[in-house]
Design a protein around this motif. Sequence first.
Motif, PDB file in Angstrom:
ATOM      1  N   GLY A   1      -2.103   4.213   0.070  1.00 33.60           N
ATOM      2  CA  GLY A   1      -1.173   4.128   1.024  1.00 33.60           C
ATOM      3  C   GLY A   1      -2.151   4.890   2.381  1.00 33.60           C
ATOM      4  N   GLY A   2      -3.024   5.618   2.094  1.00 36.57           N
ATOM      5  CA  GLY A   2      -3.527   6.517   3.302  1.00 36.57           C
ATOM      6  C   GLY A   2      -4.180   7.765   2.749  1.00 36.57           C
ATOM      7  N   ALA A   3      -3.388   8.477   1.924  1.00 38.40           N
ATOM      8  CA  ALA A   3      -3.862   9.604   1.591  1.00 38.40           C
ATOM      9  C   ALA A   3      -4.921   9.967   0.538  1.00 38.40           C
ATOM     10  N   GLY A   4      -4.712   8.914  -0.480  1.00 43.22           N
ATOM     11  CA  GLY A   4      -6.080   8.813  -1.435  1.00 43.22           C
ATOM     12  C   GLY A   4      -5.784   9.743  -2.508  1.00 43.22           C
ATOM     13  N   PHE A   5      -4.491  10.184  -2.939  1.00 44.05           N
ATOM     14  CA  PHE A   5      -4.401  10.961  -3.891  1.00 44.05           C
ATOM     15  C   PHE A   5      -4.489  10.346  -5.454  1.00 44.05           C
ATOM     16  N   PRO A   6      -5.342  10.984  -6.201  1.00 45.72           N
ATOM     17  CA  PRO A   6      -5.412  10.288  -7.604  1.00 45.72           C
ATOM     18  C   PRO A   6      -4.088   9.993  -8.215  1.00 45.72           C
ATOM     19  N   THR A   7      -4.069   8.749  -8.601  1.00 40.52           N
ATOM     20  CA  THR A   7      -2.541   8.127  -9.250  1.00 40.52           C
ATOM     21  C   THR A   7      -2.290   8.549 -10.351  1.00 40.52           C
ATOM     22  N   GLY A   8      -3.234   8.667 -11.264  1.00 42.60           N
ATOM     23  CA  GLY A   8      -2.852   8.920 -12.716  1.00 42.60           C
ATOM     24  C   GLY A   8      -2.511  10.438 -12.582  1.00 42.60           C
ATOM     25  N   LEU A   9      -3.013  11.165 -11.785  1.00 39.88           N
ATOM     26  CA  LEU A   9      -2.832  12.706 -11.861  1.00 39.88           C
ATOM     27  C   LEU A   9      -1.268  12.677 -11.320  1.00 39.88           C
ATOM     28  N   LYS A  10      -0.872  11.948 -10.103  1.00 38.54           N
ATOM     29  CA  LYS A  10       0.269  11.958  -9.497  1.00 38.54           C
ATOM     30  C   LYS A  10       1.560  11.741 -10.790  1.00 38.54           C
ATOM     31  N   TRP A  11       1.147  10.957 -11.512  1.00 37.97           N
ATOM     32  CA  TRP A  11       2.183  10.263 -12.583  1.00 37.97           C
ATOM     33  C   TRP A  11       2.475  11.750 -13.555  1.00 37.97           C
ATOM     34  N   THR A  12       1.423  12.198 -13.631  1.00 41.10           N
ATOM     35  CA  THR A  12       1.471  13.422 -14.639  1.00 41.10           C
ATOM     36  C   THR A  12       2.393  14.609 -14.206  1.00 41.10           C
ATOM     37  N   PHE A  13       2.566  14.590 -12.937  1.00 42.88           N
ATOM     38  CA  PHE A  13       3.784  15.437 -12.324  1.00 42.88           C
ATOM     39  C   PHE A  13       5.215  15.100 -12.662  1.00 42.88           C
ATOM     40  N   VAL A  14       5.348  14.124 -13.084  1.00 42.31           N
ATOM     41  CA  VAL A  14       6.903  13.905 -13.522  1.00 42.31           C
ATOM     42  C   VAL A  14       7.219  14.819 -14.348  1.00 42.31           C
ATOM     43  N   PRO A  15       8.346  15.606 -14.145  1.00 41.52           N
ATOM     44  CA  PRO A  15       8.695  16.489 -15.613  1.00 41.52           C
ATOM     45  C   PRO A  15       9.230  15.665 -16.553  1.00 41.52           C
ATOM     46  N   GLN A  16       9.115  16.171 -17.657  1.00 37.57           N
ATOM     47  CA  GLN A  16       9.543  15.412 -19.048  1.00 37.57           C
ATOM     48  C   GLN A  16      11.036  16.188 -19.394  1.00 37.57           C
ATOM     49  N   ASN A  17      11.876  15.185 -20.232  1.00 41.79           N
ATOM     50  CA  ASN A  17      12.985  15.765 -20.688  1.00 41.79           C
ATOM     51  C   ASN A  17      13.932  16.759 -19.823  1.00 41.79           C
ATOM     52  N   THR A  18      13.891  16.082 -18.257  1.00 40.92           N
ATOM     53  CA  THR A  18      15.018  16.857 -17.549  1.00 40.92           C
ATOM     54  C   THR A  18      16.418  16.241 -17.604  1.00 40.92           C
ATOM     55  N   GLY A  19      16.584  15.400 -18.312  1.00 43.06           N
ATOM     56  CA  GLY A  19      17.863  14.413 -18.723  1.00 43.06           C
ATOM     57  C   GLY A  19      18.289  13.757 -17.621  1.00 43.06           C
ATOM     58  N   LYS A  20      17.411  13.786 -16.589  1.00 48.18           N
ATOM     59  CA  LYS A  20      17.731  12.803 -15.391  1.00 48.18           C
ATOM     60  C   LYS A  20      16.763  11.533 -15.406  1.00 48.18           C
ATOM     61  N   PRO A  21      17.403  10.570 -14.883  1.00 48.86           N
ATOM     62  CA  PRO A  21      16.423   9.123 -14.871  1.00 48.86           C
ATOM     63  C   PRO A  21      15.205   9.505 -13.871  1.00 48.86           C
ATOM     64  N   VAL A  22      14.147   8.780 -14.370  1.00 48.93           N
ATOM     65  CA  VAL A  22      12.983   8.841 -13.542  1.00 48.93           C
ATOM     66  C   VAL A  22      12.821   7.451 -12.765  1.00 48.93           C
TER      67      VAL A  22
ATOM     68  N   PRO B   1       8.625  14.703  -4.450  1.00 47.66           N
ATOM     69  CA  PRO B   1       9.491  13.780  -5.043  1.00 47.66           C
ATOM     70  C   PRO B   1       9.241  13.470  -6.659  1.00 47.66           C
ATOM     71  N   ALA B   2       7.958  13.877  -7.046  1.00 46.63           N
ATOM     72  CA  ALA B   2       7.876  13.691  -8.830  1.00 46.63           C
ATOM     73  C   ALA B   2       8.780  14.687  -9.473  1.00 46.63           C
ATOM     74  N   VAL B   3       9.130  15.659  -8.649  1.00 42.77           N
ATOM     75  CA  VAL B   3      10.164  16.719  -9.377  1.00 42.77           C
ATOM     76  C   VAL B   3      11.515  16.240  -8.782  1.00 42.77           C
ATOM     77  N   LYS B   4      11.729  16.175  -7.751  1.00 41.04           N
ATOM     78  CA  LYS B   4      13.122  16.008  -7.294  1.00 41.04           C
ATOM     79  C   LYS B   4      13.074  14.858  -5.874  1.00 41.04           C
ATOM     80  N   GLY B   5      13.126  13.782  -6.289  1.00 39.60           N
ATOM     81  CA  GLY B   5      13.111  12.664  -5.396  1.00 39.60           C
ATOM     82  C   GLY B   5      14.373  11.870  -4.980  1.00 39.60           C
ATOM     83  N   ALA B   6      14.294  10.748  -5.244  1.00 38.25           N
ATOM     84  CA  ALA B   6      15.603   9.711  -5.099  1.00 38.25           C
ATOM     85  C   ALA B   6      16.797  10.200  -5.949  1.00 38.25           C
ATOM     86  N   PHE B   7      17.791  10.561  -5.264  1.00 36.26           N
ATOM     87  CA  PHE B   7      18.964  10.911  -6.019  1.00 36.26           C
ATOM     88  C   PHE B   7      18.828  11.995  -6.647  1.00 36.26           C
ATOM     89  N   GLY B   8      17.849  12.997  -6.150  1.00 37.84           N
ATOM     90  CA  GLY B   8      17.782  14.071  -6.886  1.00 37.84           C
ATOM     91  C   GLY B   8      16.955  14.071  -8.187  1.00 37.84           C
TER      92      GLY B   8
END
Lengths: 520, 418
Positions: free
Chosen positions: B53-74, B193-200
Amino acid sequence: MSESPSPKLVNVNIDGQTVSVPEGMPLIDAAAKLGIDIPRFCYHPNLPVAGNCRMCAVEVDKARGLPISCATPCTEGMVARTQTDTVKKHRAAVMEFLLVNHPIDCPICDQAGECTLQQYYMQHDLQTSRLEVEKVHYDKRVDIGPRVVLDQERCVECTRCIRFCDHVTGSSELLMVNRGDHNAISTFPGTSLDNDYSVNTADICPVGALTEKDFRFKARVWFLKEQATICPGCSKGCNVDVSYGDHAILADYNGKAFRVKPRVNDAVNKAWMCDFGRSEYRRVNDGRLSAPSASALAELTASASARLAAAGPKAVLITGFEATLEEMALVRALAARLGCKALAVADRADGKADDLLLEADKHPNRKGAEWLGLAADAAQVARALRGAEVVLVHRADIVGSCPELAEAFAAVPQRIVLASQESATSRAATAVLAGASFLEKDGHWVNSAGRVQRIAKPQSWRIPAGREDDLQILAGLGAADGRVRAHEVFARLAHEVAALRGLSFASSGQGGVMGGGACA
Amino acid sequence: MTLILTARWQTKDSHTLASYESAGGYEMWKKALGMEPAAITEEVKQSGVRGRGGAGFPTGLKWTFVPQNTGKPVYLCVNADESEPGTNKDREILERDPHMLIEGSLIAARAIRCKTIFFYIRGEFDLAYRRIVTAAEEARRAGHFGQNIHGSGQDVDFIICKGGGAYVCGEETGLISSVEGGRGEPKVKPPFPAVKGAFGCPTIVNNVETLAVVPWVLRHGAAAYKALGTEKSPGTKLFSVSGRVKRPGNYEVPLGYPLKQLLLEDCGGMQDGYTMKAVIPGGSSTPVLPADIALGVNLDYEAMAAVGTMLGSGGIIVIDHTQSMPDLLLVLAHFYSHESCGQCTPCREGTGWAHRILQRINAGEGTAADLKLLESVASQMSGATICALADALVMPIRGFLKHYRSEFEALLRTEVQA
């Protein structure tokens, strides 16, 4: 207090001073604890963070750039600086940007004198304008609701008003339309800013974009003073400031109240109040009763006192749920001396209630009357009036509020009324004693939750001749010997009444204190 | 030369499911359904794919930022709100190979345990929008998403959201605000957003081009992808070349490719009668390079940074000798002031002010003070806002004044001494 575990405390250092605060507290609030006032437009402690004005940016160690202190949660060991050259330059830049499209029409703006933009210009800006191009123009005098008017040009787009309607009232009448420097606050099509709390948007508006219609152009605020007191409008007991006139030259203003604004009390009303309470200042100005002179009032009081004494047990004393605890105490004392009955009765019908602030009971001190054992219903009062020779009605429009009581009242030969405003009851009286409005006396009301809160009069105010503080009139009627002082009456009450035990004028302070043994 | 993104663009009806499946389409999705999410993420991480998109942030690394087992949808948001002037690479992917993008999105969703994909597409896109709607319908009918996908017991929904035409909704938190039904305004970060994004809820926002390479990475392996491009900028990238070159258009080249070769050989050089004056290398917000510098630089993140500009979105704007730079900067200032959402004071007021100063200069009414003021306004805006839109104008202002100041000075009114 509640059982929730107390939050972890962390130490933060701001401008070289250390303070211990709950973890996660916004840095801007931690600074306030140290007396460091970080400038802000959009931040409001009772609203969600928007982070758009950028005025509160400060330096934080290990953080990139200048983080905004409203959205920076405190963590252990955080070090921040709010007075560096970088921070000051940033603030001046934000101020310059805010003024680019601001009309700077202070001479005709009603916010002048209490405008954050004016204040911060003096504190953080003081540059001459570098603007050589045309400003963007928007609509002025937009009628967005029955009680609030909008000037889109003066708006700094902080969105406090939008967030208030979204998150406090949940009514969401307001939105931002357009984009960029054509942004403007507006109402959704077909709606109007007409919720029961709409004027709060004018209070939290840092500039003259939203102003209260009722107060607009009535007085320049620097000619007014503010008195901390309690709203008389319902049993919630919202903490308020009443603006009143007190000026050496503008004598016309003196003795008048101009508006009611909420005063922060997180235990009662946070930073809000309802729109109905806003008009309560009129009780100070409108329909006031007055004797022709101080001596005329003294004569009326003496004559009424003699009639009460003559009637003795055949007298009846009625007070209203608007009377202060201290006034009720004197009514009770007078009844004890006369050997007659004293009762307190409602004179306002139940009204609108909600789960925010509005309570159905429109009396400010029903709970106090209950604690003093005076509270009665209309039937009990009507029974007491039967066969009475003299009745004293203090601060209760029983004639205007209840046909049954109107009839019973009319049947009593001697009808003494002590009130501050004209009413059906005062018109039906045989003697009228002119008392003080809620802004002209000291005392306490107890709200529905049992919080004992102080109402107070401005130190400098003198009640005009022909009117008198209710306490002195009640004393003159025989409740006490000589002049009485509210704090002494309250001290005695605190001794006698279980629910008030241990309280004093000093302890009730500005935020009130829980009575009734509910909470220390 | 290995082509990943454009490999099937010349194929007839490349946008159809039949065409895509005949080339092995959705096989990787079926494979991914049987893989551990962490294994997919690891493969993408190893490949070194960076956000396009322009920033060039490593994609796989970004995916690992999603916290597991928050009980919320991802949630996964596919960012197809391509709006940076000079950039039209994502649009062509959408138009020519929408199924590759859908497959990549589904695989990414599996990697982050997401059951709902929001596909956010720019409001002005017409053919691209119709292509993605049709492709999604085909994929749904074929059972590639929906309930119990291919008997795996897994569910993924794919929701297409059409934007209202705001550049700022291409910023990931602005996009999320819009998906949520709100005004397109970026949000204060952190929380990210990886922690608190769409609809929280935890949310990953990925660019179209980024997701489109995921099936290839899974098929050929991380090592094959890493073998392309440079060490720090692996893989290929799409570049949209515009301006007076003989063959403008989208070109896929490995990262590290010489810009000179792209412009002078692949694009055929300048049109007759025109000479190259300057190049904006990564979309209109990236600092401009004079032609001589541009022709010596390679197309990767690091090489671009070394000459003070950015690879950005890959929108290469070639500027010829007839173009007035003050006039071009005026166009850019108009764009960014018009697209500022207006929430942050410095951007709302600064972009508009800069635009009006440039209008004054271009009308011959500016003075030396205006030029200084323009620089001052730019520096007061820089880094002072929630998102990078203000800086997207600051960078061109600084770049244009650095290299072409004399053109601006030539327009200034001489001040008469009183």
